[in-house]
Write an enzyme that holds these catalytic residues in place. Structure first.
Site, PDB file in Angstrom:
ATOM      1  N   ARG A   1       0.838  -1.225   0.000  1.00  0.00           N
ATOM      2  CA  ARG A   1       0.000   0.000   0.000  1.00  0.00           C
ATOM      3  C   ARG A   1       0.861   1.259   0.000  1.00  0.00           C
ATOM      4  O   ARG A   1       0.483   2.302  -0.517  1.00  0.00           O
ATOM      5  CB  ARG A   1      -0.982  -0.013   1.178  1.00  0.00           C
ATOM      6  CG  ARG A   1      -1.863   1.217   1.226  1.00  0.00           C
ATOM      7  CD  ARG A   1      -3.203   1.026   1.937  1.00  0.00           C
ATOM      8  NE  ARG A   1      -3.190   0.121   3.058  1.00  0.00           N
ATOM      9  CZ  ARG A   1      -2.657   0.419   4.253  1.00  0.00           C
ATOM     10  NH1 ARG A   1      -2.113   1.585   4.478  1.00  0.00           N
ATOM     11  NH2 ARG A   1      -2.710  -0.471   5.226  1.00  0.00           N
TER      12      ARG A   1
ATOM     13  N   TYR B   1     -14.227  17.129 -16.476  1.00  0.00           N
ATOM     14  CA  TYR B   1     -14.718  15.751 -16.579  1.00  0.00           C
ATOM     15  C   TYR B   1     -15.808  15.521 -15.514  1.00  0.00           C
ATOM     16  O   TYR B   1     -15.665  15.957 -14.359  1.00  0.00           O
ATOM     17  CB  TYR B   1     -13.522  14.824 -16.359  1.00  0.00           C
ATOM     18  CG  TYR B   1     -13.864  13.363 -16.220  1.00  0.00           C
ATOM     19  CD1 TYR B   1     -14.593  12.693 -17.193  1.00  0.00           C
ATOM     20  CD2 TYR B   1     -13.436  12.647 -15.114  1.00  0.00           C
ATOM     21  CE1 TYR B   1     -14.888  11.351 -17.057  1.00  0.00           C
ATOM     22  CE2 TYR B   1     -13.727  11.303 -14.976  1.00  0.00           C
ATOM     23  CZ  TYR B   1     -14.455  10.660 -15.947  1.00  0.00           C
ATOM     24  OH  TYR B   1     -14.741   9.334 -15.813  1.00  0.00           O
TER      25      TYR B   1
ATOM     26  N   ASP C   1      -5.357  18.914 -15.147  1.00  0.00           N
ATOM     27  CA  ASP C   1      -5.616  17.542 -15.584  1.00  0.00           C
ATOM     28  C   ASP C   1      -5.191  17.468 -17.057  1.00  0.00           C
ATOM     29  O   ASP C   1      -5.824  18.045 -17.938  1.00  0.00           O
ATOM     30  CB  ASP C   1      -7.110  17.216 -15.401  1.00  0.00           C
ATOM     31  CG  ASP C   1      -7.423  15.768 -15.732  1.00  0.00           C
ATOM     32  OD1 ASP C   1      -6.725  15.183 -16.584  1.00  0.00           O
ATOM     33  OD2 ASP C   1      -8.381  15.221 -15.158  1.00  0.00           O
TER      34      ASP C   1
ATOM     35  N   LYS D   1      -5.783   6.108 -19.874  1.00  0.00           N
ATOM     36  CA  LYS D   1      -6.052   6.565 -21.252  1.00  0.00           C
ATOM     37  C   LYS D   1      -4.816   6.403 -22.140  1.00  0.00           C
ATOM     38  O   LYS D   1      -4.317   5.309 -22.287  1.00  0.00           O
ATOM     39  CB  LYS D   1      -6.548   8.007 -21.214  1.00  0.00           C
ATOM     40  CG  LYS D   1      -7.552   8.306 -20.106  1.00  0.00           C
ATOM     41  CD  LYS D   1      -8.845   7.544 -20.264  1.00  0.00           C
ATOM     42  CE  LYS D   1      -9.751   7.850 -19.086  1.00  0.00           C
ATOM     43  NZ  LYS D   1     -10.864   6.948 -18.958  1.00  0.00           N
TER      44      LYS D   1
HETATM   45  C1  LIG Z   1      -9.968  14.249 -18.142  1.00  0.00           C
HETATM   46  C2  LIG Z   1     -10.138  13.051 -17.275  1.00  0.00           C
HETATM   47  N1  LIG Z   1      -9.617  13.059 -16.038  1.00  0.00           N
HETATM   48  C3  LIG Z   1      -9.744  12.012 -15.204  1.00  0.00           C
HETATM   49  C4  LIG Z   1     -10.428  10.887 -15.591  1.00  0.00           C
HETATM   50  C5  LIG Z   1     -10.606   9.746 -14.614  1.00  0.00           C
HETATM   51  O1  LIG Z   1      -9.749   8.697 -14.915  1.00  0.00           O
HETATM   52  P1  LIG Z   1     -10.029   7.175 -14.433  1.00  0.00           P
HETATM   53  O2  LIG Z   1     -11.173   6.681 -15.244  1.00  0.00           O
HETATM   54  O3  LIG Z   1      -8.729   6.503 -14.712  1.00  0.00           O
HETATM   55  O4  LIG Z   1     -10.367   7.225 -12.990  1.00  0.00           O
HETATM   56  C6  LIG Z   1     -10.985  10.825 -16.873  1.00  0.00           C
HETATM   57  C7  LIG Z   1     -11.728   9.630 -17.315  1.00  0.00           C
HETATM   58  O5  LIG Z   1     -12.306   9.607 -18.368  1.00  0.00           O
HETATM   59  C8  LIG Z   1     -10.843  11.942 -17.729  1.00  0.00           C
HETATM   60  O6  LIG Z   1     -11.376  11.961 -18.960  1.00  0.00           O
END
Ligand SMILES: Cc1ncc(COP(=O)(O)O)c(C=O)c1O
Length: 389
Positions: free
Chosen positions: A54, A106, A178, A203
């Site tokens: 962890r 998001y 982000d 992604k």
């Molecule tokens: C811009 C963005 N940030 C964060 C996330 C969250 O990522 P995760 O699905 O790996 O938790 C996403 C998911 O689509 C996203 O598009």
């Protein structure tokens, strides 16, 4: 934790840095690929300092060393998902803090703010950061943190990261970007002045839609300590196997992304001409409202295209379902092309009026362009557009 600036020469290119990880923690075997270390616990007093997965594992360290090398930053910390990475950063705030957020984020980030962290006294204010007046007014709000995405999900707004950071840095207000859509290959938020760059490694970084992960990048030692504390104290760590998959995925990231970007630019140009398409948005097209900023801070326009169909919700949904090579699915950034209907999928949890105000109406679709042959993708889209009523 890994320090790229200490461990790596600055001269290797992006392909080399993506392919070569640091220590494999099994050097005596000559292994080319690192092994997977599924062990939950480690013998006390071992020379590498591991105790319990962890709070650290060889596969985390390998991935962190590649990620910090690719981002060319001091520290990368890995998490179990992009949302875990977001949670880790937000957990460093305290009750009464205000986060000044870009209004187009998001959906799950919005949900984390509004439905989880609000209960713990963390306030939010939502602004449109493409409006320069809102950037000039940042200090008036005295925020504890600024949060943005660029390009945004799903509207592909491009926010001037440097302009915001210059204002925020006057009062040492941390700026969190982000960077999931752009990746460190196309955009470097830390070099543009941000304190923290964050990615869902699920992604583009992994790129094969087979593992969940998140990473936070920073040059700031104190932030790094807070993030490793959050990783272990909140149980936000990834699995060793997912880290291993993501380490493998990164090796082809530059190849994948350059092919995807080329496909996306071509597809955006072709579908823009179709009579059933109201508009197409892609950051490196001259008709994108933030084209100047995009070309200033990004190396290429990425591989996401957002478009608005002249169609009802029902017909837009049928269009998405009818494609051959684009699977209608959440997520993005994999080698396979995907299509998303935000109104019924990623942003279904966002309040209807807010969704419409953000431009996410029933005919909006988001394409994640993959590595297939561009002719096949264009043919697929054109046939489905021709059928659209
Ligand atoms: C811009 C963005 N940030 C964060 C996330 C969250 O990522 P995760 O699905 O790996 O938790 C996403 C998911 O689509 C996203 O598009």
């Amino acid at each position: 934790m890994a320090s790229a600036k200490k461990d790596w020469q600055e001269t290797p290119g992006a392909n080399t840095r993506s392919i070569h990880h640091g220590e494999s923690f099994a050097s005596e075997t000559g292994t080319v690929m690192p092994p997977i270390f599924p062990s939950a616990t480690f013998a006390h007093g071992n020379s590498k300092g591991f105790d319990y997965t962890r709070s650290g594992n060889p596969n985390f360290r390998i991935l962190e060393s590649v990620l910090s090398s690719v981002e060319e930053c001091n520290y990368a910390t890995v998490f179990g998902s992009g949302v875990s990475a977001i949670t880790a950063v937000l957990s460093c705030l305290k009750s009464g803090d205000l986060v000044l957020c870009e209004e187009n984020l998001y959906g799950c980030t919005v949900r984390a703010f509004e439905k989880v962290f609000k209960k713990f006294g963390i306030e939010t204010k939502w602004v449109d950061f493409t409006n320069l007046e809102n950037i000039q007014k940042i200090l008036d709000f005295s925020p504890a943190m600024i949060w943005l995405e660029s390009p945004t999900n799903p509207m592909l707004k491009v926010i001037d990261i440097n302009e915001i950071s210059v204002v925020a840095n006057k009062r040492k207000i941390p700026v969190v970007v982000d960077n999931t859509f752009a990746t460190p290959l196309l955009q470097r938020p830390l070099e543009l002045g941000a304190t923290i760059s964050l990615s869902s490694t699920t992604k583009y970084i992994n790129g094969h839609s087979d593992a969940l992960g998140g990473a936070v990048f920073t040059d700031d030692h104190e932030w790094h300590e807070r993030l490793t504390f959050a990783q272990k104290s909140l149980g936000l760590q990834p699995s060793p196997f997912d880290c291993w998959l993501i380490t493998r995925g990164i090796k082809t990231m530059p190849l994948r992304i350059s092919h995807q970007v080329k496909n996306a630019l071509e597809i955006a140009g072709v579908i823009n001409e179709h009579k059933s398409v109201a508009w197409v948005r892609y950051p490196f097209r001259t008709d994108h409202p933030d084209y100047e900023i995009a070309t200033k801070q990004m190396k290429a326009g990425g591989a996401i295209i957002t478009l608005k169909l002249k169609a009802s919700q029902q017909n837009t949904y049928s269009f998405c379902k009818g494609l051959r090579y684009f699977t209608m699915a959440e997520s993005l950034g994999g080698i396979e092309s995907l299509i998303c209907h935000p109104a019924t999928m990623t942003h279904a949890s966002v309040d209807h009026d807010i969704r419409l105000k953000l431009g996410i109406d029933d005919g909006l679709v988001r394409l994640s362009i993959g590595c297939e042959d561009v002719e096949d993708l264009i043919d697929d889209l054109q046939k489905a557009l021709d059928k659209l009523k």
